[in-house]
Each structure stands twice: as C-alpha cells, then as structure tokens.
Enzyme design. Structure first.
Site, PDB file in Angstrom:
ATOM      1  N   GLU A 101       0.636  -1.213   0.016  1.00  0.00           N
ATOM      2  CA  GLU A 101      -0.046   0.067  -0.125  1.00  0.00           C
ATOM      3  C   GLU A 101       0.998   1.242   0.102  1.00  0.00           C
ATOM      4  O   GLU A 101       0.591   2.401  -0.719  1.00  0.00           O
ATOM      5  CB  GLU A 101      -0.874   0.090   1.237  1.00  0.00           C
ATOM      6  CG  GLU A 101      -1.922  -1.244   1.476  1.00  0.00           C
ATOM      7  CD  GLU A 101      -2.497  -1.461  -0.052  1.00  0.00           C
ATOM      8  OE1 GLU A 101      -3.049  -0.419  -0.623  1.00  0.00           O
ATOM      9  OE2 GLU A 101      -3.227  -2.501  -0.193  1.00  0.00           O
ATOM     10  N   GLU A 110      -0.592  -2.643 -10.048  1.00  0.00           N
ATOM     11  CA  GLU A 110      -0.408  -3.623  -9.184  1.00  0.00           C
ATOM     12  C   GLU A 110       0.743  -4.376  -9.116  1.00  0.00           C
ATOM     13  O   GLU A 110       1.226  -4.717  -8.028  1.00  0.00           O
ATOM     14  CB  GLU A 110      -1.766  -4.413  -9.482  1.00  0.00           C
ATOM     15  CG  GLU A 110      -2.253  -5.182  -7.951  1.00  0.00           C
ATOM     16  CD  GLU A 110      -2.594  -3.835  -7.017  1.00  0.00           C
ATOM     17  OE1 GLU A 110      -2.558  -4.513  -5.790  1.00  0.00           O
ATOM     18  OE2 GLU A 110      -3.044  -2.994  -7.223  1.00  0.00           O
TER      19      GLU A 110
END
EC number: 3.4.24.-
Length: 301
Positions: free
Chosen positions: A151, A227
């Site tokens: 994150e 991602e």
C-alpha cells in the site's frame, strides 16, 4: 445501503458542481457544442466541455477520496494506538513512509472479516492507509508487513493520481464521441435539422454508457500494471519472501468480501474472474502476481 446512498450523493454533488462550471463556460465564455447556424457540431467547444466533465469528475473524486473511503468502510483513524497491534501498525507505516520519502499517511482500521487493505489520497504527502481487522487477525506479522509495504508503494508510485489522469482522458473521449454519435443519430435517423431533439440526448446517454464500459477495459489494464509495481514495491520494503507469502495467504482464503468498487483498485486483494471478466479486473490473478515476484519482474533497484 449506506454505501450505495453515499455513492449516489457523491456523484450528485459532482454533477451539480460540473453543471455550474459548464453553465459558466457556455453563458460567460460562449462555449457551445453547435456551430452558429445551430446545424453542425462545434468540435472545439464539444471537446472543451468533454474535458471539463471528464477531468472534473475524476479530480473531484480524487480530492474527496479520503473522506469517501472513511465513510464507505467505516474506517477509524488511529489517533492514539489502543493496543500493541495498532502501535505496530502505525510504526510499520511510519517506517516504510520514511524509507520511501513520503509524508506520514493517516493510518486507519476498518471492521471487516476479509483480509484486505487499501491506500488512497490526492497527494503522496496527504494519504491514507487502512487495514481490515480480518487482515490483522488472520495474517502473520510478516505477511501483514508486506501488505502494508504494497500500500505504501501505491502511494509512493503516485498511483492514485496516475489512474485519475488516465480516467480523465478516457472520460473525455467517452463524452466527446458519445455526443458525436448522438448528433449523428439525431440528424441522420430522426432528421432533426436545427438544434438538438430528444433523440440526441437519449442516444448520447446510451452511447456514453456503452463506451464507458468498453473504456473501463483500458483503465483496468493500467490498474493491473500498477498492481505489479506495488507488489514489487512491497517486496522491496518488506522482502520478497514476505510479499509472496502474503499473496499466497490471500490465494488460500475463500469467500472474501471485497472492498467497494471505488476502492478496489488500491486494495491488496482484488476481484477474481476468468476469461473476458479478467479484462474488467482491477487486479491481476494472484497466481500471475506470485509468478512475477518469483521471476523478479517489475522489481525496482
């Protein structure tokens, strides 16, 4: 129901703001979508309006992203840690933020049984990292550390802004071409000679929905590439073995509840699917992500 209501109110607010902006552009600056005769399209004016709608909606959503995320998930920002686990979470986020040279994000916990986390925020130095209670309870510290690194990498890489810009460009062309299609149908099929008839508005709305669905394939492709980079960033911060272990733990989990659609692109555990459904997925399949890490793809120096 609360999530749906909040989503509708947010979009209504965006539409109201954009409506005022468009009114000013048309009334004060003379921006128009038709030529002076009211027959042909004014492509310059149409493109300006499309860009205002496309980028305006994206950036308003980005500016409100932290507020919306907290409300949608019921996340509680940790002002003062209440437990050893919360202290560890805050310390880990702070350590990784320093390593990446970004401002300390707000750290939050939201109540959910699934193992998930997300990052959001308009700027690298004004962001939010939220972790589910399910992740803290079900993952080992090493696995959770890797998820936090993932994150933080999203924030460090500027993924929120990048995807907002991409969405803005896509939105602009969706609005632009949907109006052209609506104009064509109104003129050729319904024989409207001047101004715009009901067919223009109905066709434009329908075309915008269809083109929006098709265009989302482009946005989701970019999301999947980011991602992989976030996985690589998590591996750099926490260690490759920990990142792989975290993804393998997610793979073993079943019946996962997903984040709201608006937040899913910045979560760790994305949607699942196969075949054409993968085109609309914000995350690559977990097997592909694990393989990329094992092969050293996307890893930064």
């Amino acid at each position: 129901m609360k999530r749906i209501g909040l989503f509708l109110l947010t979009n209504l607010a965006i539409l109201v703001v954009l409506g005022v902006v468009l009114f000013i552009l048309q009334a004060v600056f003379g921006v128009r979508t038709l030529d002076e005769a009211g027959v042909g399209l004014d492509y310059t004016g149409l493109l300006i309006i499309a860009a205002v709608i496309g980028f305006g909606g994206s950036f308003i959503s980005l500016a409100m992203s932290k507020f919306i995320a907290k409300r949608m998930t019921g996340a509680r920002v940790i002002e003062k840690p209440r437990s050893e686990a919360e202290q560890w979470l805050v310390d880990t986020v702070r350590r990784f933020a320093r390593q990446e040279g970004i401002g300390m994000p707000e750290v939050a916990i939201y109540d959910a049984p699934d193992m998930n986390a997300f990052a959001t925020g308009a700027r690298r130095n004004n962001s939010l990292v939220a972790v589910s209670t399910g992740l803290l309870q079900s993952m080992t510290r090493d696995e959770a550390e890797a998820v936090i690194g993932h994150e933080i990498a999203h924030i460090s890489n500027g993924d929120m802004v990048t995807l907002t810009l991409i969405q803005g460009v896509v939105n602009t062309f969706v609005v632009f071409f949907s109006r052209i299609i609506g104009h064509f149908v109104d003129r050729v099929v319904f024989k409207t000679e001047q101004g715009h008839g009901p067919a223009y508005f109905i066709t434009s709305i329908f075309a915008q929905i269809v083109l929006g669905i098709l265009a989302s394939v482009i946005v989701m492709w970019f999301s999947r590439q980011r991602e992989y980079r976030a996985d690589a960033g998590g591996a750099k911060l926490a260690g490759r073995d920990k990142m792989i272990a975290a993804l393998e733990r997610l793979k073993r989990s079943v019946d996962q509840e997903h984040l709201p659609d608006q937040l899913e692109a910045f979560g760790i555990n994305g949607n699942r699917g196969g075949g054409m459904k993968e085109w609309f997925m914000s995350h690559p399949p977990l097997d592909d992500r694990i393989a990329a890490l094992k092969e050293g793809r996307h890893l930064r120096g």
